[in-house]
Design an enzyme around this catalytic site. Sequence first.
Site, PDB file in Angstrom:
ATOM      1  N   LYS A 114       0.831  -1.211   0.000  1.00 47.13           N
ATOM      2  CA  LYS A 114       0.000   0.000   0.000  1.00 47.13           C
ATOM      3  C   LYS A 114       0.857   1.249   0.000  1.00 47.13           C
ATOM      4  CE  LYS A 114      -4.320  -1.894   1.060  1.00 47.13           C
ATOM      5  NZ  LYS A 114      -5.623  -1.881   1.643  1.00 47.13           N
ATOM      6  N   LYS A 196      -3.862  -9.883  -7.014  1.00 41.54           N
ATOM      7  CA  LYS A 196      -5.099 -10.164  -6.292  1.00 41.54           C
ATOM      8  C   LYS A 196      -6.228  -9.262  -6.805  1.00 41.54           C
ATOM      9  CE  LYS A 196      -6.154  -8.428  -2.223  1.00 41.54           C
ATOM     10  NZ  LYS A 196      -6.515  -8.097  -0.825  1.00 41.54           N
ATOM     11  N   LYS A 199     -10.397  -4.175  -4.430  1.00 44.43           N
ATOM     12  CA  LYS A 199     -11.286  -3.041  -4.686  1.00 44.43           C
ATOM     13  C   LYS A 199     -10.517  -1.764  -4.978  1.00 44.43           C
ATOM     14  CE  LYS A 199     -11.985  -2.725   0.251  1.00 44.43           C
ATOM     15  NZ  LYS A 199     -12.830  -3.456   1.165  1.00 44.43           N
TER      16      LYS A 199
HETATM   17  P1  ATP Z   1      -7.845  -3.304  -0.663  1.00 41.32           P
HETATM   18  O1  ATP Z   1      -7.861  -3.157  -2.131  1.00 41.32           O
HETATM   19  O2  ATP Z   1      -8.141  -2.026   0.072  1.00 41.32           O
HETATM   20  O3  ATP Z   1      -6.680  -4.046  -0.148  1.00 41.32           O
HETATM   21  P2  ATP Z   1      -9.472  -5.661  -0.683  1.00 41.32           P
HETATM   22  O4  ATP Z   1     -10.311  -5.672  -1.910  1.00 41.32           O
HETATM   23  O5  ATP Z   1      -8.269  -6.516  -0.668  1.00 41.32           O
HETATM   24  O6  ATP Z   1      -9.100  -4.168  -0.315  1.00 41.32           O
HETATM   25  P3  ATP Z   1     -10.173  -6.089   2.038  1.00 41.32           P
HETATM   26  O7  ATP Z   1     -11.114  -5.197   2.749  1.00 41.32           O
HETATM   27  O8  ATP Z   1      -8.718  -5.882   2.293  1.00 41.32           O
HETATM   28  O9  ATP Z   1     -10.436  -6.019   0.478  1.00 41.32           O
HETATM   29  O10 ATP Z   1     -10.522  -7.602   2.300  1.00 41.32           O
HETATM   30  C1  ATP Z   1     -11.695  -8.086   2.879  1.00 41.32           C
HETATM   31  C2  ATP Z   1     -11.602  -9.582   3.086  1.00 41.32           C
HETATM   32  O11 ATP Z   1     -11.683 -10.246   1.830  1.00 41.32           O
HETATM   33  C3  ATP Z   1     -10.298 -10.066   3.696  1.00 41.32           C
HETATM   34  O12 ATP Z   1     -10.580 -11.170   4.501  1.00 41.32           O
HETATM   35  C4  ATP Z   1      -9.471 -10.458   2.513  1.00 41.32           C
HETATM   36  O13 ATP Z   1      -8.529 -11.438   2.849  1.00 41.32           O
HETATM   37  C5  ATP Z   1     -10.536 -11.012   1.588  1.00 41.32           C
HETATM   38  N1  ATP Z   1     -10.178 -10.794   0.197  1.00 41.32           N
HETATM   39  C6  ATP Z   1     -10.038  -9.596  -0.416  1.00 41.32           C
HETATM   40  N2  ATP Z   1      -9.705  -9.748  -1.706  1.00 41.32           N
HETATM   41  C7  ATP Z   1      -9.643 -11.092  -1.913  1.00 41.32           C
HETATM   42  C8  ATP Z   1      -9.341 -11.901  -3.055  1.00 41.32           C
HETATM   43  N3  ATP Z   1      -9.032 -11.357  -4.218  1.00 41.32           N
HETATM   44  N4  ATP Z   1      -9.386 -13.232  -2.927  1.00 41.32           N
HETATM   45  C9  ATP Z   1      -9.694 -13.802  -1.755  1.00 41.32           C
HETATM   46  N5  ATP Z   1      -9.986 -13.098  -0.623  1.00 41.32           N
HETATM   47  C10 ATP Z   1      -9.954 -11.764  -0.701  1.00 41.32           C
END
Ligand code: ATP
Length: 332
Positions: A114, A196, A199
Amino acid sequence: MSEKKIILSGIQPSGAMTLGTYLGALKNWATLADEFDCYYMIVDMHAITARQNPAELRKTQLSQLAQYIACGLDPEQNTLFIQSHVPAHAQLGWVLNCYTMFGELSRMTQFKDKSAKNAENINAGLFTYPALQAADILLYQADLVPVGADQKQHVELTRDIALRFNGIYGDVFKLPEPYIPKIGAKIMDLQSPENKMSKSSIADGGCLLILDKPEDIMRAFKRAVTDSETQVRFDAENKPGISNLIQIYSSCTGKTFEETEAEFSGQGYGTFKQSVGEAVVETLRPIREEALKILADKAYLESVYRLGAEKASRQASRTLRKVYKKIGFIEA
Ligand code: ATP
Ligand code: LTN
């Protein structure tokens, strides 16, 4: 007090929730209420480690709560709450900052990622974020923390912090374990399957949202990156795009990777992509419809987060009181 093991997790309201969040986290959470005592939060305090638009942040939180419920988290069976409504998170977060080492925080992958992506706002909160996450978890004496694979390192650090604290003051904190689904733990971006699905990078069409419309979902799968072969075969290293689609299909249909490979053996990628799209549409359709219905009822949402905060506070303040006493604070 209930005899059930305790589960706790949270998602940042830093944007709309993705298919990755659903398959990696929410889908799994919805199966746990019978067996466990479950706490799920909206981590607004974590979200402000990146700059948020206040009006947008408020909207995202209500939408996120509606989606929690629509994904199967019944507020009668799960404690659903907003992190900042329970001040004990900030309070224990500060204490744990003083038991977390600079070197430990420097090694966190999420911090490195980040801060690389957002070089103009590498604030202290982003750096100490895992100490607040440790507080989130330890306040509830959680046994298990259901998350995607990317969060394993933070849960491991939480254990290290708890062990350090317990080593000085006796058994104050339960040691939590990460609880990671076998299929769906890391859903990758449809356009760049080496990253990954997240969002914070929704711009390029590689990221799908839980509330996306069926036609947008179908279009994204049609455009999904594959490879120059023609075989539907799981090989994450050499065929990341197809392997990701297999994972998504398996996760939505309950089929194993082998069953999926057999089903599409000898068929082109076009047919496969169409079927993955349809499986995702059918998985998300009822969730989207339900979430939009719930979102229209603000009074109901308010009653859910108020009750959640009350239940969570009861549990959290018990742990906080114990910690304050152990470290030598005088009771107010
Ligand atoms: P950011 O982009 O801000 O990192 P994010 O999309 O990764 O956000 P988080 O709020 O960090 O979302 O994650 C919420 C939950 O969903 C966490 O438990 C995270 O491990 C899971 N998660 C997020 N993205 C994935 C993914 N691509 N595959 C599997 N699990 C995910
Ligand atoms: N760091 C997590 C969100 C999060 C969390 C938690 C997850 C904050 N506190 C406590 C589990 C338990 C993320 O970025 N997905």
